[in-house]
Scaffold this motif. Structure first.
Motif, PDB file in Angstrom:
ATOM      1  N   SER A  16      -8.444  -7.195  47.880  1.00  0.00           N
ATOM      2  CA  SER A  16      -9.744  -6.503  47.865  1.00  0.00           C
ATOM      3  C   SER A  16     -10.307  -6.363  49.271  1.00  0.00           C
ATOM      4  O   SER A  16     -10.793  -5.297  49.653  1.00  0.00           O
ATOM      5  N   THR A  27      -1.595  -5.035  43.721  1.00  0.00           N
ATOM      6  CA  THR A  27      -1.543  -5.318  42.288  1.00  0.00           C
ATOM      7  C   THR A  27      -0.185  -5.874  41.896  1.00  0.00           C
ATOM      8  O   THR A  27      -0.096  -6.845  41.137  1.00  0.00           O
ATOM      9  N   ILE A  70      -5.576 -11.367  44.848  1.00  0.00           N
ATOM     10  CA  ILE A  70      -6.553 -10.361  44.446  1.00  0.00           C
ATOM     11  C   ILE A  70      -7.706 -10.315  45.443  1.00  0.00           C
ATOM     12  O   ILE A  70      -8.142  -9.239  45.867  1.00  0.00           O
ATOM     13  N   LEU A  71      -8.202 -11.483  45.835  1.00  0.00           N
ATOM     14  CA  LEU A  71      -9.294 -11.522  46.811  1.00  0.00           C
ATOM     15  C   LEU A  71      -8.866 -10.955  48.156  1.00  0.00           C
ATOM     16  O   LEU A  71      -9.590 -10.170  48.775  1.00  0.00           O
ATOM     17  N   ALA A 120       0.087  -9.467  43.100  1.00  0.00           N
ATOM     18  CA  ALA A 120      -0.669 -10.393  42.237  1.00  0.00           C
ATOM     19  C   ALA A 120       0.035 -10.581  40.902  1.00  0.00           C
ATOM     20  O   ALA A 120       0.042 -11.678  40.344  1.00  0.00           O
ATOM     21  N   LYS A 121       0.630  -9.531  40.391  1.00  0.00           N
ATOM     22  CA  LYS A 121       1.329  -9.619  39.111  1.00  0.00           C
ATOM     23  C   LYS A 121       2.551 -10.532  39.206  1.00  0.00           C
ATOM     24  O   LYS A 121       2.878 -11.241  38.258  1.00  0.00           O
ATOM     25  N   ALA A 179      -1.651 -18.720  38.594  1.00  0.00           N
ATOM     26  CA  ALA A 179      -2.915 -18.000  38.478  1.00  0.00           C
ATOM     27  C   ALA A 179      -3.735 -18.146  39.745  1.00  0.00           C
ATOM     28  O   ALA A 179      -4.426 -17.213  40.161  1.00  0.00           O
ATOM     29  N   ARG A 180      -3.672 -19.298  40.371  1.00  0.00           N
ATOM     30  CA  ARG A 180      -4.410 -19.537  41.615  1.00  0.00           C
ATOM     31  C   ARG A 180      -3.903 -18.602  42.715  1.00  0.00           C
ATOM     32  O   ARG A 180      -4.692 -17.990  43.437  1.00  0.00           O
ATOM     33  N   GLU A 181      -2.597 -18.490  42.824  1.00  0.00           N
ATOM     34  CA  GLU A 181      -2.013 -17.608  43.835  1.00  0.00           C
ATOM     35  C   GLU A 181      -2.368 -16.148  43.547  1.00  0.00           C
ATOM     36  O   GLU A 181      -2.691 -15.381  44.462  1.00  0.00           O
ATOM     37  N   ALA A 182      -2.359 -15.768  42.284  1.00  0.00           N
ATOM     38  CA  ALA A 182      -2.730 -14.403  41.904  1.00  0.00           C
ATOM     39  C   ALA A 182      -4.188 -14.133  42.259  1.00  0.00           C
ATOM     40  O   ALA A 182      -4.517 -13.059  42.776  1.00  0.00           O
ATOM     41  N   SER A 183      -5.046 -15.119  42.002  1.00  0.00           N
ATOM     42  CA  SER A 183      -6.466 -14.961  42.334  1.00  0.00           C
ATOM     43  C   SER A 183      -6.663 -14.809  43.833  1.00  0.00           C
ATOM     44  O   SER A 183      -7.457 -13.969  44.280  1.00  0.00           O
ATOM     45  N   GLU A 184      -5.952 -15.601  44.614  1.00  0.00           N
ATOM     46  CA  GLU A 184      -6.042 -15.491  46.076  1.00  0.00           C
ATOM     47  C   GLU A 184      -5.539 -14.139  46.555  1.00  0.00           C
ATOM     48  O   GLU A 184      -6.126 -13.527  47.458  1.00  0.00           O
TER      49      GLU A 184
END
Length: 112
Positions: A78, A58, A74-75, A61-62, A67-72
């Motif tokens: 997970s 977390t 996060i995936l 990602a923060k 935003a793209r890097e944060a999304s990657e």
């Protein structure tokens, strides 16, 4: 918390139910070599490790630049958390489910 829930329930059972639950857990211990406390401790330790890993992912990602890097992140986080759960917690959770199934079939006192 599942660990505290089991400890609370074991303390507040009717004396007959407490004996039956203890005998069921001991029979399971003789069969598999696992005690209820060992399984609960394994679940607790796995929970702590997964929680720390989740916090790390977390934070990563923060602190991502986009935003793209944060999304990657996060995936990826997970997927890693699922892997960590499978490595650390799936066996103890399966053991506690099996123990719970055997405890569910024990007789209970019905006070009327």
């Amino acid at each position: 918390d599942i660990v505290n829930g089991y400890k609370y329930e074991m303390k507040h059972l009717h004396p007959f139910e407490k004996v039956v639950a203890d005998l069921t857990a001991r029979a399971r211990q003789k069969k598999d070599g696992l005690t209820l406390m060992d399984v609960l401790n394994e679940i607790h330790e796995a929970r702590k490790e997964i929680l720390l890993a989740g916090k790390d992912w977390t934070a990563a990602a923060k602190n991502a630049d986009s935003a793209r890097e944060a999304s990657e992140l996060i995936l990826e986080g997970s997927e890693r958390l699922y892997d960590l759960f499978n490595d650390l917690a799936s066996s103890p959770v399966t053991n506690i489910i099996q123990l719970q199934k055997s405890l569910r079939t024990t007789p209970a006192v019905r006070l009327d």
